[in-house]
Design a protein around this motif. Structure first.
Motif, PDB file in Angstrom:
ATOM      1  N   ILE A 134      38.133 -30.046   0.476  1.00 26.07           N
ATOM      2  CA  ILE A 134      38.512 -30.918  -0.652  1.00 26.07           C
ATOM      3  C   ILE A 134      37.374 -30.866  -1.663  1.00 26.07           C
ATOM      4  O   ILE A 134      36.241 -31.257  -1.336  1.00 26.07           O
ATOM      5  CB  ILE A 134      38.758 -32.356  -0.185  1.00 26.07           C
ATOM      6  CG1 ILE A 134      39.921 -32.395   0.829  1.00 26.07           C
ATOM      7  CG2 ILE A 134      39.086 -33.246  -1.356  1.00 26.07           C
ATOM      8  CD1 ILE A 134      40.191 -33.759   1.391  1.00 26.07           C
ATOM      9  N   PRO A 135      37.631 -30.353  -2.867  1.00 23.53           N
ATOM     10  CA  PRO A 135      36.542 -30.183  -3.849  1.00 23.53           C
ATOM     11  C   PRO A 135      35.770 -31.472  -4.113  1.00 23.53           C
ATOM     12  O   PRO A 135      34.570 -31.441  -4.366  1.00 23.53           O
ATOM     13  CB  PRO A 135      37.270 -29.676  -5.083  1.00 23.53           C
ATOM     14  CG  PRO A 135      38.499 -29.023  -4.550  1.00 23.53           C
ATOM     15  CD  PRO A 135      38.904 -29.813  -3.362  1.00 23.53           C
ATOM     16  N   LYS A 136      36.415 -32.597  -4.067  1.00 27.56           N
ATOM     17  CA  LYS A 136      35.709 -33.858  -4.377  1.00 27.56           C
ATOM     18  C   LYS A 136      34.784 -34.287  -3.226  1.00 27.56           C
ATOM     19  O   LYS A 136      33.896 -35.109  -3.429  1.00 27.56           O
ATOM     20  CB  LYS A 136      36.719 -34.978  -4.626  1.00 27.56           C
ATOM     21  CG  LYS A 136      37.554 -34.778  -5.891  1.00 27.56           C
ATOM     22  CD  LYS A 136      38.400 -36.012  -6.195  1.00 27.56           C
ATOM     23  CE  LYS A 136      39.395 -36.269  -5.091  1.00 27.56           C
ATOM     24  NZ  LYS A 136      40.271 -37.418  -5.414  1.00 27.56           N
ATOM     25  N   GLY A 137      34.980 -33.724  -2.072  1.00 23.45           N
ATOM     26  CA  GLY A 137      34.138 -34.099  -0.932  1.00 23.45           C
ATOM     27  C   GLY A 137      34.623 -35.368  -0.226  1.00 23.45           C
ATOM     28  O   GLY A 137      33.972 -35.840   0.707  1.00 23.45           O
ATOM     29  N   TYR A 138      35.743 -35.908  -0.632  1.00 25.62           N
ATOM     30  CA  TYR A 138      36.300 -37.096   0.037  1.00 25.62           C
ATOM     31  C   TYR A 138      37.784 -37.183  -0.300  1.00 25.62           C
ATOM     32  O   TYR A 138      38.272 -36.518  -1.223  1.00 25.62           O
ATOM     33  CB  TYR A 138      35.584 -38.378  -0.397  1.00 25.62           C
ATOM     34  CG  TYR A 138      35.817 -38.736  -1.853  1.00 25.62           C
ATOM     35  CD1 TYR A 138      36.909 -39.539  -2.227  1.00 25.62           C
ATOM     36  CD2 TYR A 138      34.970 -38.269  -2.848  1.00 25.62           C
ATOM     37  CE1 TYR A 138      37.122 -39.848  -3.563  1.00 25.62           C
ATOM     38  CE2 TYR A 138      35.180 -38.579  -4.177  1.00 25.62           C
ATOM     39  CZ  TYR A 138      36.254 -39.379  -4.524  1.00 25.62           C
ATOM     40  OH  TYR A 138      36.475 -39.690  -5.843  1.00 25.62           O
ATOM     41  N   SER A 139      38.476 -38.043   0.468  1.00 22.27           N
ATOM     42  CA  SER A 139      39.880 -38.324   0.158  1.00 22.27           C
ATOM     43  C   SER A 139      40.075 -39.841   0.137  1.00 22.27           C
ATOM     44  O   SER A 139      39.446 -40.573   0.916  1.00 22.27           O
ATOM     45  CB  SER A 139      40.813 -37.684   1.175  1.00 22.27           C
ATOM     46  OG  SER A 139      40.681 -38.314   2.436  1.00 22.27           O
ATOM     47  N   MET A 140      40.915 -40.284  -0.733  1.00 28.40           N
ATOM     48  CA  MET A 140      41.226 -41.721  -0.856  1.00 28.40           C
ATOM     49  C   MET A 140      42.585 -41.957  -0.183  1.00 28.40           C
ATOM     50  O   MET A 140      43.579 -41.356  -0.559  1.00 28.40           O
ATOM     51  CB  MET A 140      41.286 -42.121  -2.324  1.00 28.40           C
ATOM     52  CG  MET A 140      41.486 -43.602  -2.538  1.00 28.40           C
ATOM     53  SD  MET A 140      39.983 -44.541  -2.211  1.00 28.40           S
ATOM     54  CE  MET A 140      38.988 -44.030  -3.604  1.00 28.40           C
ATOM     55  N   VAL A 141      42.575 -42.822   0.833  1.00 23.42           N
ATOM     56  CA  VAL A 141      43.806 -43.111   1.576  1.00 23.42           C
ATOM     57  C   VAL A 141      44.137 -44.592   1.440  1.00 23.42           C
ATOM     58  O   VAL A 141      43.284 -45.460   1.667  1.00 23.42           O
ATOM     59  CB  VAL A 141      43.661 -42.742   3.065  1.00 23.42           C
ATOM     60  CG1 VAL A 141      44.932 -43.103   3.828  1.00 23.42           C
ATOM     61  CG2 VAL A 141      43.346 -41.268   3.217  1.00 23.42           C
ATOM     62  N   GLU A 142      45.385 -44.884   1.088  1.00 26.44           N
ATOM     63  CA  GLU A 142      45.887 -46.271   1.021  1.00 26.44           C
ATOM     64  C   GLU A 142      47.033 -46.388   2.004  1.00 26.44           C
ATOM     65  O   GLU A 142      47.927 -45.539   2.034  1.00 26.44           O
ATOM     66  CB  GLU A 142      46.348 -46.601  -0.396  1.00 26.44           C
ATOM     67  CG  GLU A 142      46.763 -48.063  -0.558  1.00 26.44           C
ATOM     68  CD  GLU A 142      47.049 -48.430  -2.002  1.00 26.44           C
ATOM     69  OE1 GLU A 142      47.533 -49.547  -2.231  1.00 26.44           O
ATOM     70  OE2 GLU A 142      46.767 -47.605  -2.904  1.00 26.44           O
ATOM     71  N   GLN A 150      55.934 -53.527  16.762  1.00 29.33           N
ATOM     72  CA  GLN A 150      56.575 -52.452  15.990  1.00 29.33           C
ATOM     73  C   GLN A 150      55.704 -52.238  14.767  1.00 29.33           C
ATOM     74  O   GLN A 150      55.693 -53.057  13.861  1.00 29.33           O
ATOM     75  CB  GLN A 150      57.998 -52.845  15.590  1.00 29.33           C
ATOM     76  CG  GLN A 150      58.733 -51.785  14.807  1.00 29.33           C
ATOM     77  CD  GLN A 150      59.139 -50.582  15.672  1.00 29.33           C
ATOM     78  OE1 GLN A 150      59.254 -50.700  16.895  1.00 29.33           O
ATOM     79  NE2 GLN A 150      59.315 -49.431  15.065  1.00 29.33           N
ATOM     80  N   THR A 151      54.955 -51.135  14.778  1.00 24.42           N
ATOM     81  CA  THR A 151      54.002 -50.872  13.707  1.00 24.42           C
ATOM     82  C   THR A 151      54.622 -49.913  12.685  1.00 24.42           C
ATOM     83  O   THR A 151      55.078 -48.820  13.049  1.00 24.42           O
ATOM     84  CB  THR A 151      52.709 -50.276  14.268  1.00 24.42           C
ATOM     85  OG1 THR A 151      52.180 -51.160  15.265  1.00 24.42           O
ATOM     86  CG2 THR A 151      51.685 -50.075  13.166  1.00 24.42           C
ATOM     87  N   SER A 152      54.604 -50.354  11.440  1.00 19.52           N
ATOM     88  CA  SER A 152      55.163 -49.536  10.348  1.00 19.52           C
ATOM     89  C   SER A 152      54.072 -49.259   9.334  1.00 19.52           C
ATOM     90  O   SER A 152      53.394 -50.200   8.874  1.00 19.52           O
ATOM     91  CB  SER A 152      56.340 -50.245   9.682  1.00 19.52           C
ATOM     92  OG  SER A 152      57.378 -50.495  10.618  1.00 19.52           O
ATOM     93  N   LEU A 153      53.856 -47.952   8.973  1.00 18.25           N
ATOM     94  CA  LEU A 153      52.825 -47.528   8.017  1.00 18.25           C
ATOM     95  C   LEU A 153      53.460 -46.675   6.920  1.00 18.25           C
ATOM     96  O   LEU A 153      54.358 -45.862   7.187  1.00 18.25           O
ATOM     97  CB  LEU A 153      51.745 -46.710   8.728  1.00 18.25           C
ATOM     98  CG  LEU A 153      50.829 -47.430   9.718  1.00 18.25           C
ATOM     99  CD1 LEU A 153      49.958 -46.418  10.447  1.00 18.25           C
ATOM    100  CD2 LEU A 153      49.975 -48.452   9.014  1.00 18.25           C
ATOM    101  N   TRP A 154      52.943 -46.888   5.717  1.00 19.87           N
ATOM    102  CA  TRP A 154      53.371 -46.054   4.585  1.00 19.87           C
ATOM    103  C   TRP A 154      52.119 -45.534   3.862  1.00 19.87           C
ATOM    104  O   TRP A 154      51.789 -45.968   2.754  1.00 19.87           O
ATOM    105  CB  TRP A 154      54.222 -46.873   3.604  1.00 19.87           C
ATOM    106  CG  TRP A 154      55.471 -47.434   4.236  1.00 19.87           C
ATOM    107  CD1 TRP A 154      56.659 -46.817   4.354  1.00 19.87           C
ATOM    108  CD2 TRP A 154      55.621 -48.723   4.823  1.00 19.87           C
ATOM    109  NE1 TRP A 154      57.568 -47.615   4.979  1.00 19.87           N
ATOM    110  CE2 TRP A 154      56.953 -48.818   5.285  1.00 19.87           C
ATOM    111  CE3 TRP A 154      54.770 -49.820   5.030  1.00 19.87           C
ATOM    112  CZ2 TRP A 154      57.459 -49.942   5.911  1.00 19.87           C
ATOM    113  CZ3 TRP A 154      55.276 -50.939   5.642  1.00 19.87           C
ATOM    114  CH2 TRP A 154      56.613 -50.993   6.097  1.00 19.87           C
ATOM    115  N   PRO A 155      51.373 -44.608   4.506  1.00 23.57           N
ATOM    116  CA  PRO A 155      50.100 -44.173   3.909  1.00 23.57           C
ATOM    117  C   PRO A 155      50.317 -43.175   2.765  1.00 23.57           C
ATOM    118  O   PRO A 155      51.277 -42.417   2.736  1.00 23.57           O
ATOM    119  CB  PRO A 155      49.396 -43.520   5.092  1.00 23.57           C
ATOM    120  CG  PRO A 155      50.507 -42.992   5.942  1.00 23.57           C
ATOM    121  CD  PRO A 155      51.630 -43.962   5.800  1.00 23.57           C
TER     122      PRO A 155
END
Length: 488
Positions: free
Chosen positions: A119-127, A326-331
């Motif tokens: 990844i050129p930025k050296g990091y990733s942003m995850v929500e 019941q775990t629900s994720l929308w990353p």
């Protein structure tokens, strides 16, 4: 008049044992601490308290019933019995697992470092927004008797509260009965004062008649008038005492203090004259029936259970915990698409917890519990001795009161005959007014002694029932009356 002065108001034990009293306070079924506690637990005191009817003549049983509804002490004891029953329910609930429903909703945003080669930025942003409804279970499987000890202690406290409930109702009944008999006594003192005034007026009339016929002197008349004035003063004092006794009775039954109360003294009921039990029988009844002894025995049981609970803290606890969700994720990620997920998740754990070191807390807690147990045992010994002493005192007091009452009857008859003879001979000039006045004073004192001895006998019978724990109970009374004897 002589019969009215020496006949009794209704015996306390008969009135309270046979009458339907105290139903609002469960005393009608509270024959044991267990029954009292159960009744108090499922019943609720009435919010509206009873009021007095100024036109109604109240019996002792009716007054006790009103007091048990109105008296704050009785209502407090009721609420405490309910609280101890609820505490037992809390202790028992620890045998069941704790099941908790949890619903969590949230959102998180974080930076994850990545190599620049990827990844050129050296990091990733995850929500990652999420929703997670969950059920969690926590269950104490084994604790080496700690919960059992707590339940037993709570049960003992419930029984103690039931015994205290009975004791409080007996205390209220005893105070009401004492105030009732004090009012009866005050009314009879008032009647005796009226009779004494009539006697003084009769003596004064005789003195003035003798003076008019030249067979007496003015100092004799003045002396007779002074006796009449003293009798008038005593009558006014007796009237005030009778009104105060009315106020004190209304205060004991828990209504607004007022002299506007009528009582049914039942003057024709015979006096209690004999004991139905020996002193050993009275002591045995007190040991078996007194609610304060039953309460203290329950306190000892509770203290012993507290010792068991403190010792159980030295042993491990085995617990089981589990959760399901019941775990629900929308990353989402600025580095590429991420997949959504909605899957069941769970966890389970069996754990053993054993405190190895706690700075001496368990040791001191155990010592405190053992000391409390010894304290409660010493209290029971003291209560046992006090109960025996109180029964002996009441027994001696009643027997003495019986003899004093009989002597007072003889004294009243003798003083009445002496006054009648002195007045008659004075009219014929055989005796002086000094003799008549002396006999008059003896008659007045005899009347008061008769009332006082009758009151002492009543209260002695009341005290016997109270110290043996027989108030509001269905056991036979400790005293009896010669119902067919014509007592003068």
């Amino acid at each position: 008049m002589l019969k009215q002065l020496v006949r009794a108001a209704i015996g306390l034990a008969v009135a309270l044992a046979s009458a339907d009293v105290g139903r609002a306070q469960c005393s009608g079924v509270a024959s044991t601490p267990q029954l009292a506690a159960d009744c108090a637990a499922r019943s609720v005191p009435a919010n509206k308290t009873a009021a007095l009817d100024a036109t109604h003549s109240y019996s002792l049983a009716e007054l006790v019933d009103i007091a048990e509804q109105n008296n704050p002490t009785a209502r407090i004891a009721w609420e405490r019995a309910k609280q101890r029953a609820e505490s037992l329910g809390i202790a028992r609930s620890e045998y069941f697992p704790v099941l908790v429903g949890i619903a969590a909703f949230g959102d998180s945003r974080q930076i994850n470092p990545f190599p620049k080669a990827l990844i050129p930025k050296g990091y990733s942003m995850v929500e990652a927004p999420f929703a997670q409804p969950e059920i969690a279970l926590d269950y104490l499987l084994f604790d080496f008797g700690k919960r059992n000890a707590k339940v037993d202690a709570a049960t003992a406290q419930k029984l103690a509260a039931g015994a205290n409930f009975i004791q409080t109702n007996q205390d209220v009944a005893f105070r009401v009965a004492t105030a009732y008999y004090n009012l009866v006594t005050a009314q009879e003192r008032l009647q005796a004062a009226r009779e004494t005034l009539k006697t003084a007026e009769t003596t004064q009339d005789a003195a003035e008649f003798q003076l008019a016929n030249g067979r007496s002197t003015m100092p004799d008349v003045l002396n007779a008038r002074a006796e009449t004035a003293q009798a008038t003063f005593d009558l006014e004092s007796a009237q005030g005492d009778e009104m105060v006794a009315r106020v004190l009775l209304t205060e004991e039954i828990g209504v607004e203090p007022t002299p506007n109360i009528l009582i049914d003294a039942q003057q024709n009921t015979p006096l209690p004259q004999t004991l139905t039990l020996s002193i050993d029988g009275l002591i045995d009844r007190a040991i078996l029936s007194r609610p304060d002894l039953a309460e203290q025995a329950a306190q000892i049981r509770s203290a012993a259970d507290e010792v068991r609970s403190a010792r159980a803290d030295y042993l491990p606890r085995i617990t089981f915990s589990a959760s399901g969700a019941q775990t629900s994720l929308w990353p989402t990620s600025d580095s590429g698409a991420l997949g959504n997920a909605s899957q069941p998740t769970w966890s389970a754990q069996l754990a053993i917890q054993w405190r190895i070191f706690d700075g001496g807390a368990r040791k001191h807690a155990l010592r405190e519990a053992e000391s409390k147990k010894r304290e409660e045992q010493d209290k029971l010994v003291d209560l046992h001795d006090r109960a025996t002493r109180e029964v002996w005192s009441a027994y001696i007091g009643f027997r003495t009161a019986v003899q004093k009452q009989r002597a007072a009857v003889a004294l009243l008859e003798s003083a009445s005959a002496s006054y009648d003879a002195s007045l008659e001979t004075y009219k014929y000039g055989v005796r002086t007014l000094v003799d008549v006045v002396t006999a008059q004073r003896q008659l007045a004192q005899a009347r008061l002694s008769s009332v006082a001895s009758r009151s002492e006998l009543f209260l002695g019978a009341v005290d016997l029932e109270f110290v043996t724990g027989n108030l509001l109970r269905s056991q036979p009374p400790a005293t009896s009356s010669p119902r067919h004897e014509d007592t003068k």
